[in-house]
Enzyme design. Structure first.
Site, short mmCIF file in Angstrom:
data_model
loop_
_atom_site.label_atom_id
_atom_site.label_comp_id
_atom_site.label_asym_id
_atom_site.label_seq_id
_atom_site.Cartn_x
_atom_site.Cartn_y
_atom_site.Cartn_z
N GLU A 4 0.82 -1.21 0.00
CA GLU A 4 0.00 0.00 0.00
C GLU A 4 0.85 1.26 0.00
O GLU A 4 0.49 2.26 -0.64
CB GLU A 4 -0.96 0.00 1.19
CG GLU A 4 -2.06 -1.05 1.08
CD GLU A 4 -1.61 -2.45 1.49
OE1 GLU A 4 -0.50 -2.58 2.02
OE2 GLU A 4 -2.38 -3.41 1.26
N HIS A 13 -11.71 -5.32 8.08
CA HIS A 13 -12.33 -5.20 6.75
C HIS A 13 -13.64 -4.41 6.81
O HIS A 13 -14.56 -4.66 6.04
CB HIS A 13 -12.61 -6.59 6.16
CG HIS A 13 -11.37 -7.37 5.84
ND1 HIS A 13 -10.57 -7.92 6.82
CD2 HIS A 13 -10.78 -7.69 4.67
CE1 HIS A 13 -9.55 -8.55 6.26
NE2 HIS A 13 -9.65 -8.43 4.95
#
Lengths: 338, 337
Positions: free
Chosen positions: B60, B129
């Site tokens: 990321e 999540h």
């Protein structure tokens, strides 16, 4: 299961030759337990009893079984989100693991964690982490604590081929070698980071070489053969325990199921999966060695399967019967209770 | 017009922009060949080739950093962070580089990059999540923060984001990808096909960044919401039979205080909402700003409807999620005050 770990003496006894009958039978039973457990988890997922995410390890069982066989009591284990088998290998209770999958009071995190986030202080299992690669730095920190305490323990830090590209992995490698931390990096190379094949995301696909610039030894291992895994793990654990620093083991393995329950697996062919299942299955391999070595009969192995299925069925029942966590649990464990 | 869910409308936005502008590229973890976890980037690689729609390693920090370099050099990258919960390794790049290039170079360089990321709960994702981390990014001068609540807005705003000369963090509430959601966990999934905002033009159009919309008119109380909670707030007002005005903020940075203030001055009562945990959330910023602008028009203290100050729980997802009951309680509280 796995309540009795292999002692170093039995490992020494078997060194240099194939595993003995007891060892092979234990591998067989442990791997079968993982597989049956996860097949059941898949069923419970299909029935709606497990919600959210559920990443199955089926096909990769030899890796965690062989590594665990080389560890001592008190060694630490940490992994990513494909974690069910790691917990079983550590000796965690199948009931507690399954009940966490169903989000119940009896689960290892009392329903707060779910599939990807379970822990056991008793078994020195440090999770279960949902952020790809994040656990690699944590496992390095565990090893730092071991070195600091001079306790002769090692930290096994599992991660996948996908996580091998995370920047913090290399930050961790550097520190681990700089301080010669007793950490074993086990790269579970199942060849697909979700849907991305290793070669589509990695400039150097031989992941065991990734420690070279830090001076960390690494080797590639047939991760479908539990005995090969154990032999490699013993070498790596010895290296780390003797204070020589980190070691990288790249396990060439394969997951049969999709990345998660919602993965149609369009990124590989059915033939590829079928070939591995038919010709390289880790459980079939040990079964063959048991039969050919006349260590066990088909009947005896069937009996083991029956026992394992019973434990798994009980775990599923426990996970269904265990109550939903009390609503007050929503607010607890955020900070230490006043 | 076509019927689209939010996945299809976002895909359409990318398709339209990649067709129009060869500088637009799309990449991310599994975003190329696989088409993204939620299929937002499906078929783009087939149509535009490997150079323009590609897979990134699970990195990321480097994904964000690559987008910054590409954008500074003149491309219009649209990077996908697979889940908003994964964005934090890239936070340093967002805070220190993405947001500051224009300022630091006195306008010589800009970063027309878009970082798309699915956010929010409602799919039992557990604590890694499900997050709604938007407030972190509204605290960074130099980035725009957008969160649509329906397919029509999603496409128009994503096109606007790609066309913007400055960086946009584009949050996609994943509970709304496949259908509208009114806050009840049970029952069948609703369809965007029967929803007016599921009608989406196939071609190019854009909606202004920084502009809110009154999606339900009312005179007794103003509810400010964005993302999933826009639909929940509307449903709660319907169910309670309360004449509430619901504002869909759409952009969080910069946000449309004019539309909010106009409404609050009319109703005299206000609820601000977010799915994220309560403390230091974006709703707190809204409440502070609204009292500065509308203090003498307020008949009651502003109420917040939010998630709790806990990690996003797995088992207790629906106890955490700010559903219609909490909106109704808050409406009653401000109306009785």
């Amino acid at each position: 299961m796995a309540a009795k770990r292999n002692t170093k003496s039995s490992a020494a006894k078997d060194a240099g030759k194939g595993a003995g009958k007891d060892e092979l039978l234990k591998y067989y039973r442990d791997m079968l337990m993982m597989r049956r457990f996860e097949e059941k988890a898949g069923q419970l997922y299909g029935m709606g009893l497990i919600a959210g995410f559920c990443h199955l390890y089926i096909g990769q069982e030899a890796v965690v079984t062989g590594i665990q066989a080389a560890l001592d009591e008190g060694d630490q284990v940490i992994t990513g989100y494909r974690d069910h088998a790691h917990m079983l290998a550590c000796g965690m209770d199948p009931n507690g693991v399954m009940a966490e999958l169903t989000g119940r009071e009896g689960g290892y995190s009392r329903g707060k964690g779910g599939s990807m986030h379970m822990f056991s202080r008793e078994k020195q299992f440090y999770g279960g982490h949902g952020i790809v690669g994040a656990q690699v730095s944590l496992g390095t920190g565990l090893a730092f604590a071991d070195a600091y305490k001079e306790n002769k323990k090692v930290a096994v830090t599992y991660f996948g081929d996908g996580a091998a590209n995370q920047g913090q992995v290399y930050e961790s490698f550097n520190m681990a070698k700089l301080w010669d931390l007793p950490v074993i990096y086990v790269i579970e190379n199942n060849q697909y980071a979700m849907g991305t094949a290793v070669k589509r995301a990695s400039s150097e696909t031989h992941l065991h070489k990734r420690g070279a610039s830090f001076g960390i030894p690494g080797e590639e291992v047939d991760g479908m053969d539990v005995e090969a895994v154990k032999r490699a793990a013993e070498k790596a654990v010895k290296h780390a325990r003797e204070g020589k620093g980190p070691y990288i083991l790249e396990m060439k393995t394969y997951r049969y199921r999709g990345h998660s329950m919602s993965d149609p697996a369009k990124y590989r062919t059915r033939e590829e999966v079928d070939d591995i299942r038919s010709h390289h299955d880790p459980i079939d391999l040990i079964k063959k060695r048991l039969i050919e070595g006349k260590h066990a009969s088909e009947e005896e192995l069937k009996e083991i399967d029956k026992e394992v299925k019973k434990i798994v069925a009980d775990a599923a029942q426990f996970a269904k019967d265990s109550p939903e966590p009390d609503p007050s649990e929503l607010y607890t464990d955020v900070l230490v209770e006043a | 017009m076509a019927k689209m869910n939010m996945i299809q409308s976002l895909n359409s936005a990318l398709d339209v922009m990649m067709e129009r502008d060869p500088d637009v590229v799309s990449f991310g973890e599994d975003a190329g060949y696989f088409g993204g976890v939620f299929r937002v980037t499906a078929n783009l690689q087939k149509k535009y080739g490997l150079d323009r729609s590609f897979d990134a390693p699970i990195n990321e920090a480097a994904i964000v950093a690559m987008a910054i370099g590409m954008a500074a050099k003149g491309l219009k990258p649209v990077a996908e962070i697979q889940f908003a919960d994964y964005i934090f390794p890239g936070l340093d790049q967002i805070v220190s580089e993405l947001s500051r290039i224009r300022y630091r170079t006195a306008g010589q360089f800009t970063v027309p990059a878009v970082i798309r990321t699915p956010c929010g709960g409602g799919i039992r994702g557990g604590q890694t999540h499900s997050m709604s981390p938007e407030a972190f990014f509204t605290h960074i001068p130099g980035v725009q923060v957008v969160m649509p609540s329906n397919p029509y807005d999603a496409k128009g705003l994503l096109i606007a984001a790609i066309e913007s000369p400055d960086p946009v963090i584009f949050f996609e509430p994943k509970r709304l990808y496949n259908g509208p959601f009114e806050g009840h966990s049970g029952g069948a999934l609703a369809s965007w096909g029967n929803h007016p905002k599921g009608e989406v033009p196939e071609g190019h159009y854009s909606l202004p960044i920084g502009k809110a919309e009154v999606v339900r008119e009312g005179k007794d109380v103003t509810i400010v919401a964005y993302g999933t909670l826009v639909l929940v707030a509307q449903a709660a007002a319907e169910r309670a039979g309360i004449d509430a005005e619901v504002i869909d903020l759409k952009t969080l940075a910069p946000y449309d205080i004019e539309t909010i203030a106009r409404s609050v001055k009319k109703t005299g009562r206000c609820i601000v909402s977010q799915e994220a945990p309560r403390t230091s959330g974006f709703a707190a910023e809204l409440a502070a700003q609204i009292q500065e602008e509308c203090f003498y028009a307020l008949e009651a203290p502003i109420q917040r409807v939010t998630g709790w100050d806990t990690p996003y729980p797995h088992a207790h997802e629906w106890s955490y999620f700010p559903g219609p009951e909490r909106f109704i309680n808050a409406m009653n509280a401000v109306l009785e005050a």
